[in-house]
Design a protein around this motif. Structure first.
Motif, PDB file in Angstrom:
ATOM      1  N   GLY A 108     -42.287  15.530   5.127  1.00 25.51           N
ATOM      2  CA  GLY A 108     -41.240  16.328   4.489  1.00 25.51           C
ATOM      3  C   GLY A 108     -41.294  16.361   2.976  1.00 25.51           C
ATOM      4  O   GLY A 108     -40.296  16.680   2.330  1.00 25.51           O
ATOM      5  N   ASP A 109     -42.436  16.068   2.374  1.00 31.37           N
ATOM      6  CA  ASP A 109     -42.569  16.028   0.921  1.00 31.37           C
ATOM      7  C   ASP A 109     -42.843  17.436   0.386  1.00 31.37           C
ATOM      8  O   ASP A 109     -43.974  17.914   0.389  1.00 31.37           O
ATOM      9  CB  ASP A 109     -43.693  15.072   0.528  1.00 31.37           C
ATOM     10  N   PHE A 140     -40.344  17.082  13.518  1.00 27.36           N
ATOM     11  CA  PHE A 140     -39.654  15.985  12.835  1.00 27.36           C
ATOM     12  C   PHE A 140     -38.410  16.460  12.079  1.00 27.36           C
ATOM     13  O   PHE A 140     -37.910  15.759  11.220  1.00 27.36           O
ATOM     14  CB  PHE A 140     -40.640  15.235  11.937  1.00 27.36           C
ATOM     15  N   GLY A 141     -37.937  17.648  12.431  1.00 31.35           N
ATOM     16  CA  GLY A 141     -36.676  18.140  11.899  1.00 31.35           C
ATOM     17  C   GLY A 141     -36.664  18.414  10.408  1.00 31.35           C
ATOM     18  O   GLY A 141     -35.623  18.314   9.765  1.00 31.35           O
ATOM     19  N   ARG A 142     -37.786  18.781   9.852  1.00 29.13           N
ATOM     20  CA  ARG A 142     -37.897  19.045   8.410  1.00 29.13           C
ATOM     21  C   ARG A 142     -37.642  20.528   8.141  1.00 29.13           C
ATOM     22  O   ARG A 142     -38.565  21.310   7.934  1.00 29.13           O
ATOM     23  CB  ARG A 142     -39.277  18.646   7.900  1.00 29.13           C
ATOM     24  N   GLU A 143     -36.375  20.921   8.157  1.00 31.69           N
ATOM     25  CA  GLU A 143     -36.032  22.337   8.017  1.00 31.69           C
ATOM     26  C   GLU A 143     -36.480  22.917   6.688  1.00 31.69           C
ATOM     27  O   GLU A 143     -37.017  24.038   6.648  1.00 31.69           O
ATOM     28  CB  GLU A 143     -34.521  22.544   8.186  1.00 31.69           C
ATOM     29  N   ASP A 144     -36.274  22.189   5.585  1.00 36.99           N
ATOM     30  CA  ASP A 144     -36.711  22.707   4.280  1.00 36.99           C
ATOM     31  C   ASP A 144     -38.220  22.911   4.248  1.00 36.99           C
ATOM     32  O   ASP A 144     -38.712  23.893   3.693  1.00 36.99           O
ATOM     33  CB  ASP A 144     -36.280  21.776   3.141  1.00 36.99           C
ATOM     34  N   MET A 145     -38.941  21.993   4.854  1.00 39.68           N
ATOM     35  CA  MET A 145     -40.396  22.124   4.923  1.00 39.68           C
ATOM     36  C   MET A 145     -40.769  23.328   5.779  1.00 39.68           C
ATOM     37  O   MET A 145     -41.662  24.104   5.420  1.00 39.68           O
ATOM     38  CB  MET A 145     -41.021  20.848   5.499  1.00 39.68           C
TER      39      MET A 145
END
Length: 189
Positions: A108-109, A140-145
């Protein structure tokens, strides 16, 4: 024991010179291990010195990890910049087919993902089981990514080795809201 002396081969002092003042007796394997450790630990200046001395920017570990994969997976933006400036392959894949972008998507970086994308990372490069960076972001639920990858052209309909796409993976993970974001984005395309 200092970090530097911990990585200095036996028989050398902290300057890297042999006890008699000669050039150190580093083996090629020791030099490569130090280089890979510098990437893993994010030591951008040390990486620059290794690369300036001719170290290959795409050296691989036994699992196929390149210095760029190691640096980005461990969140080291400056180290990644140094490696990319010295010609590291932004799309190199490890033995399982994962790229630096896949690892960054999983973690998520966003800053590292932007750097990799600006450096030409393939947004839909799949690993050995057909999973793309977007799929890892979704899993992994990284919506912004996921939004960043979609904006960069990621295909939410691309299928993995199990026949699932990112939208279906989001639903399977209980991410109805993320599935909706993916669907809306794909409707815009």
């Amino acid at each position: 024991m200092t970090q530097e002396s911990a990585r200095t081969p036996h028989g050398s002092d902290s300057t890297g010179r042999g006890q008699s003042g000669d050039a150190p007796g580093f083996t090629r394997a020791q030099v490569e291990a130090l280089f890979l450790d510098a990437a893993r630990e994010g030591e951008a200046e040390l990486l620059g010195r290794f690369l300036g001395a001719g170290m290959a920017p795409d050296l691989r570990t036994d699992k196929g990890y390149t210095p760029l994969i190691l640096a980005t997976y461990n969140g080291h933006l400056e180290a990644a910049r140094v490696l990319l400036a010295h010609g590291a392959d932004v799309n190199a894949q490890d033995e399982k087919g994962a790229t630096a972008l896949a690892g960054v998507a999983f973690k998520g970086d966003l800053a590292l993902a932007r750097l990799l994308l600006e450096s030409g990372a393939g947004v839909d490069v799949a690993n050995a089981v057909g999973r793309t960076p977007l799929m890892f972001a979704v899993m992994f639920g990284r919506e912004d990514m996921a939004r960043l990858l979609l904006a960069a052209g990621a295909d939410p309909h691309r299928r993995d080795g199990e026949g699932l796409n990112a939208i279906e993976l989001a639903r399977r993970q209980g991410g109805a809201a993320l599935a909706q974001v993916l669907e809306q984005q794909s409707d815009k395309a």
